[in-house]
Design an enzyme around this catalytic site. Structure first.
Site, PDB file in Angstrom:
ATOM      1  N   GLU A  82      57.498  54.831  48.125  1.00 29.34           N
ATOM      2  CA  GLU A  82      57.547  54.177  49.433  1.00 29.34           C
ATOM      3  C   GLU A  82      58.303  52.845  49.313  1.00 29.34           C
ATOM      4  O   GLU A  82      58.363  52.249  48.232  1.00 29.34           O
ATOM      5  CB  GLU A  82      56.087  53.985  49.888  1.00 29.34           C
ATOM      6  N   ASP A  83      58.856  52.381  50.413  1.00 30.00           N
ATOM      7  CA  ASP A  83      59.580  51.105  50.390  1.00 30.00           C
ATOM      8  C   ASP A  83      58.644  49.909  50.206  1.00 30.00           C
ATOM      9  O   ASP A  83      58.852  49.060  49.355  1.00 30.00           O
ATOM     10  CB  ASP A  83      60.432  50.933  51.673  1.00 30.00           C
ATOM     11  N   ASP A 116      52.309  47.421  53.261  1.00 25.46           N
ATOM     12  CA  ASP A 116      52.033  46.297  54.146  1.00 25.46           C
ATOM     13  C   ASP A 116      50.543  46.355  54.496  1.00 25.46           C
ATOM     14  O   ASP A 116      49.708  45.910  53.712  1.00 25.46           O
ATOM     15  CB  ASP A 116      52.950  46.448  55.370  1.00 25.46           C
ATOM     16  N   PHE A 122      58.766  39.351  57.709  1.00 19.71           N
ATOM     17  CA  PHE A 122      59.368  40.639  58.041  1.00 19.71           C
ATOM     18  C   PHE A 122      60.713  40.727  57.333  1.00 19.71           C
ATOM     19  O   PHE A 122      61.601  39.908  57.561  1.00 19.71           O
ATOM     20  CB  PHE A 122      59.540  40.783  59.552  1.00 19.71           C
ATOM     21  N   ARG A 178      69.366  48.682  57.077  1.00 19.44           N
ATOM     22  CA  ARG A 178      68.881  49.399  55.889  1.00 19.44           C
ATOM     23  C   ARG A 178      69.893  49.336  54.748  1.00 19.44           C
ATOM     24  O   ARG A 178      69.540  49.438  53.581  1.00 19.44           O
ATOM     25  CB  ARG A 178      68.657  50.884  56.211  1.00 19.44           C
TER      26      ARG A 178
HETATM   27  P1  5GP Z   1      51.958  49.894  56.341  1.00 24.64           P
HETATM   28  O1  5GP Z   1      51.441  51.213  56.853  1.00 24.64           O
HETATM   29  O2  5GP Z   1      51.575  49.629  54.911  1.00 24.64           O
HETATM   30  O3  5GP Z   1      51.570  48.778  57.256  1.00 24.64           O
HETATM   31  O4  5GP Z   1      53.532  49.911  56.390  1.00 24.64           O
HETATM   32  C1  5GP Z   1      54.213  51.066  56.631  1.00 24.64           C
HETATM   33  C2  5GP Z   1      55.659  50.886  56.898  1.00 24.64           C
HETATM   34  O5  5GP Z   1      55.914  49.778  57.723  1.00 24.64           O
HETATM   35  C3  5GP Z   1      56.502  50.660  55.670  1.00 24.64           C
HETATM   36  O6  5GP Z   1      56.756  51.847  54.989  1.00 24.64           O
HETATM   37  C4  5GP Z   1      57.743  50.080  56.295  1.00 24.64           C
HETATM   38  O7  5GP Z   1      58.591  51.116  56.726  1.00 24.64           O
HETATM   39  C5  5GP Z   1      57.195  49.295  57.459  1.00 24.64           C
HETATM   40  N1  5GP Z   1      57.139  47.866  57.122  1.00 24.64           N
HETATM   41  C6  5GP Z   1      56.114  47.148  56.659  1.00 24.64           C
HETATM   42  N2  5GP Z   1      56.467  45.856  56.442  1.00 24.64           N
HETATM   43  C7  5GP Z   1      57.776  45.793  56.767  1.00 24.64           C
HETATM   44  C8  5GP Z   1      58.746  44.738  56.745  1.00 24.64           C
HETATM   45  O8  5GP Z   1      58.514  43.582  56.365  1.00 24.64           O
HETATM   46  N3  5GP Z   1      59.999  45.076  57.151  1.00 24.64           N
HETATM   47  C9  5GP Z   1      60.334  46.327  57.574  1.00 24.64           C
HETATM   48  N4  5GP Z   1      61.593  46.530  57.929  1.00 24.64           N
HETATM   49  N5  5GP Z   1      59.455  47.332  57.613  1.00 24.64           N
HETATM   50  C10 5GP Z   1      58.192  47.065  57.208  1.00 24.64           C
END
Ligand code: 5GP
Length: 178
Positions: free
Chosen positions: A97-98, A101, A150, A163
């Protein structure tokens, strides 16, 4: 690019991180049947880098999920847009995963994949934003920790853009507060 406030993580730092993770993964899964599942779209650049540094044979597949829609705040709703084609029964799974969060997306994916009979399900993420965690998710291969900002680039987008930036960057606030 005019929308970028500053570079948070350089190409060199990302490269070093990828090499370290790939080396650990190659050792840990030596002699095991491993299916790597890349999470689209954000994970595609990290996975492309990571996969090429892994020195053992692996199966690669992808899932496409959406949790953010077009905003910069997590909705907590995880929608599976594309599922894997690979049968993971009796195999080891590594989700790539990227960023972690809130942890909601990965938590959901782990629980879903565990219902399909894999030997193990582990997580590898390029970036980690621990201050925003809502659920306790175990990240086995944890990437670079970042503050509550962010970020875009290295696969991460804002409204589908940025991206392709090779570094992890902080977007100017006025871009998403508009
Ligand atoms: P989570 O479910 O852990 O909150 O995050 C899921 C998705 O939210 C990540 O896979 C990513 O695609 C997006 N995301 C979370 N934080 C960021 C951020 O700082 N920037 C961007 N562009 N996407 C984020």
């Amino acid at each position: 690019m005019g929308a970028i406030e500053r570079v948070l993580i350089t190409k060199e730092e990302l490269n070093k991180q990828v090499k370290e993770m790939a080396s650990r993964i190659s050792k840990d899964y030596e002699g095991k049947e491993l299916v790597i599942i890349g999470v689209l779209k954000g994970g595609f650049i990290f996975l492309a880098d990571l996969a090429r540094e892994i020195t053992i044979p692996v199966d690669l597949d992808f899932m496409s999920v959406s949790s953010y829609g077009n905003s910069s705040k997590s909705s907590g709703v995880v929608k599976i847009i594309k599922d894997v084609d690979t049968n993971i029964d009796g195999k080891h799974v590594l989700i790539v995963e990227d960023i972690v969060d809130t942890g909601l997306t990965l938590n959901h994916l782990v629980e879903l994949l565990k219902t399909r009979g894999p030997l193990s399900v582990k997580i590898c993420a390029a970036l980690d934003k621990p201050s925003r965690r809502k659920v306790d998710v175990q990240v086995d291969y944890k990437g670079i920790e970042i503050p509550d900002e962010f970020v875009v680039g290295y696969g991460l987008d804002y409204c589908g853009k940025y991206r392709n930036i090779p570094e992890v960057c902080i977007l100017k606030k006025d871009v998403y507060l508009k």
